[in-house]
Scaffold this motif. Structure first.
Motif, PDB file in Angstrom:
ATOM      1  N   ASP A  69       0.848  -1.193   0.000  1.00  0.00           N
ATOM      2  CA  ASP A  69       0.000   0.000   0.000  1.00  0.00           C
ATOM      3  C   ASP A  69       0.888   1.250   0.000  1.00  0.00           C
ATOM      4  O   ASP A  69       1.950   1.263   0.626  1.00  0.00           O
ATOM      5  CB  ASP A  69      -0.902  -0.022   1.238  1.00  0.00           C
ATOM      6  N   TYR A  70       0.447   2.272  -0.707  1.00  0.00           N
ATOM      7  CA  TYR A  70       1.104   3.598  -0.811  1.00  0.00           C
ATOM      8  C   TYR A  70       2.469   3.574  -1.508  1.00  0.00           C
ATOM      9  O   TYR A  70       3.262   4.494  -1.345  1.00  0.00           O
ATOM     10  CB  TYR A  70       1.296   4.256   0.566  1.00  0.00           C
ATOM     11  N   THR A  71       2.774   2.527  -2.252  1.00  0.00           N
ATOM     12  CA  THR A  71       4.066   2.500  -2.952  1.00  0.00           C
ATOM     13  C   THR A  71       4.048   3.378  -4.203  1.00  0.00           C
ATOM     14  O   THR A  71       5.089   3.567  -4.831  1.00  0.00           O
ATOM     15  CB  THR A  71       4.476   1.059  -3.332  1.00  0.00           C
ATOM     16  N   ASP A 128       9.839   0.385   2.304  1.00  0.00           N
ATOM     17  CA  ASP A 128       9.563   0.017   3.690  1.00  0.00           C
ATOM     18  C   ASP A 128       8.180   0.546   4.099  1.00  0.00           C
ATOM     19  O   ASP A 128       7.956   1.758   4.084  1.00  0.00           O
ATOM     20  CB  ASP A 128      10.657   0.639   4.568  1.00  0.00           C
ATOM     21  N   PRO A 129       7.262  -0.346   4.481  1.00  0.00           N
ATOM     22  CA  PRO A 129       5.904   0.095   4.853  1.00  0.00           C
ATOM     23  C   PRO A 129       5.896   1.114   5.993  1.00  0.00           C
ATOM     24  O   PRO A 129       5.020   1.974   6.045  1.00  0.00           O
ATOM     25  CB  PRO A 129       5.211  -1.192   5.300  1.00  0.00           C
ATOM     26  N   GLU A 130       6.878   1.006   6.866  1.00  0.00           N
ATOM     27  CA  GLU A 130       6.925   1.936   7.999  1.00  0.00           C
ATOM     28  C   GLU A 130       7.167   3.371   7.509  1.00  0.00           C
ATOM     29  O   GLU A 130       6.665   4.333   8.098  1.00  0.00           O
ATOM     30  CB  GLU A 130       8.054   1.512   8.945  1.00  0.00           C
ATOM     31  N   VAL A 131       7.922   3.497   6.434  1.00  0.00           N
ATOM     32  CA  VAL A 131       8.192   4.812   5.843  1.00  0.00           C
ATOM     33  C   VAL A 131       6.998   5.247   4.976  1.00  0.00           C
ATOM     34  O   VAL A 131       6.523   6.378   5.059  1.00  0.00           O
ATOM     35  CB  VAL A 131       9.481   4.738   4.967  1.00  0.00           C
ATOM     36  N   ALA A 144      -4.164  -4.116   8.724  1.00  0.00           N
ATOM     37  CA  ALA A 144      -3.663  -5.416   9.188  1.00  0.00           C
ATOM     38  C   ALA A 144      -2.416  -5.327  10.068  1.00  0.00           C
ATOM     39  O   ALA A 144      -1.992  -6.324  10.627  1.00  0.00           O
ATOM     40  CB  ALA A 144      -3.398  -6.330   7.993  1.00  0.00           C
ATOM     41  N   GLY A 145      -1.806  -4.153  10.195  1.00  0.00           N
ATOM     42  CA  GLY A 145      -0.670  -4.030  11.116  1.00  0.00           C
ATOM     43  C   GLY A 145       0.677  -4.072  10.405  1.00  0.00           C
ATOM     44  O   GLY A 145       0.810  -4.657   9.323  1.00  0.00           O
TER      45      GLY A 145
END
Ligand code: ADP
Ligand code: TYD
Length: 249
Positions: free
Chosen positions: A18-20, A142-145, A160-161
């Motif tokens: 998501d958001y890539t 990186d999903p966190e970014v 979903a975390g």
């Protein structure tokens, strides 16, 4: 990549978490294709058909589903999408650009939900009668970014975390490793325009490869749309180079 596909069109999928930036790059690629006069359609999953829209609502905003039901809803969406949208446009000689396709199910359901890559691949190849993209562009980051790009309330899948989304990212990389010919990885954290140029480079190389592999195979009226685009984009006149063609775009 399918060196010699059984249709005159060309099938490109964009994949990634998501958001890539998939939707952004699909839009820019479509503009570039239109500017070259290519017949092309943009589509997406889940929800690229009217049945798919109903399935999308259920799977993304409905009740909390078990992984098996979730996987089969995505499968129903893809089966109908492939049959009624993707294949007819490929048969008509068009470029089809899909925001997500099979690799999303492998990553999210196969690994993220733990259903297993082999089983998910089997179900989805059965559901689409083995329709694979000619080129898949994986936007990796990186999903966190990337979560900093979120502007709306997260849907059921997005909620979903972090651990789930990290697993999905690793899954995409693992899937790409298995099929390096078809799946090309780009760094999703690059700027929009830089990424767009990298996308054009991958697409023009893939078109040129296909033009070579299938020269003369299809009758006039279908095949030339892609061979012309491949030639124009890759600038074969002087034997040189994607770069020359990309400047034309
Ligand atoms: N390369 C990029 N760098 C910074 N922001 C981006 C980039 N690509 C897209 N965005 C922004 O990030 C958000 C998600 O982009 P989007 O294309 O909708 O991603 P996806 O379809 O993968 O969820 C949007 O607000 C978009 O404007
Ligand atoms: C196509 C597909 C999507 N998904 C998930 C990924 C996304 O979280 C969601 C689709 O959302 P999408 O509209 O692609 O969202 P985004 O633009 O944020 O990437 O469905 C699967 O789990 N399996 C699939 O086979």
């Amino acid at each position: 990549m399918n060196a010699a596909a059984p249709y005159p069109g060309f099938f490109i999928s964009f994949e990634g978490g998501d958001y890539t930036g998939k939707s952004t790059q699909v839009k820019l690629l479509m503009q570039a294709l239109a500017a070259r006069g290519a017949a092309a359609i943009a589509t997406f999953e889940p929800g690229g058909t009217s049945l798919g829209q109903r399935l999308r609502r259920e799977v993304m905003h409905g009740e909390d589903l078990d992984p098996y039901t979730e996987a089969l809803l995505y499968a129903a969406d893809r089966a109908w999408h492939a049959q009624t949208i993707i294949k007819p446009h490929l048969q008509a000689g068009e470029v089809v650009v899909s925001d997500r396709y099979l690799d999303s199910s492998l990553a999210y359901q196969g690994i993220g939900r733990g259903l297993g890559l082999e089983k998910i691949e089997e179900i989805f190849l059965w559901a689409t009668r083995n329709l694979l993209p000619d080129l898949t562009i994986l936007l990796d980051g990186d999903p966190e970014v990337l979560v900093a790009r979120r502007t709306e309330t997260p849907d059921r899948m997005e909620s979903a975390g972090l651990a789930f989304h990290q697993a999905v990212r690793q899954a995409f990389l693992q899937i790409a490793e298995r099929d390096r010919q078809r799946i090309k990885i780009l760094d999703a954290t690059c700027g929009v325009e830089e990424l767009h140029q990298q996308v054009l480079s991958l697409v023009s190389t893939a078109f040129a490869t296909r033009a070579k592999a299938q020269a003369g195979q299809y009758r006039d009226g279908t095949w030339p749309q892609i061979s012309e685009l491949g030639t124009a984009v890759t600038g074969t006149a002087d034997g040189d180079s994607q770069q020359a063609g990309l400047q034309q775009l």
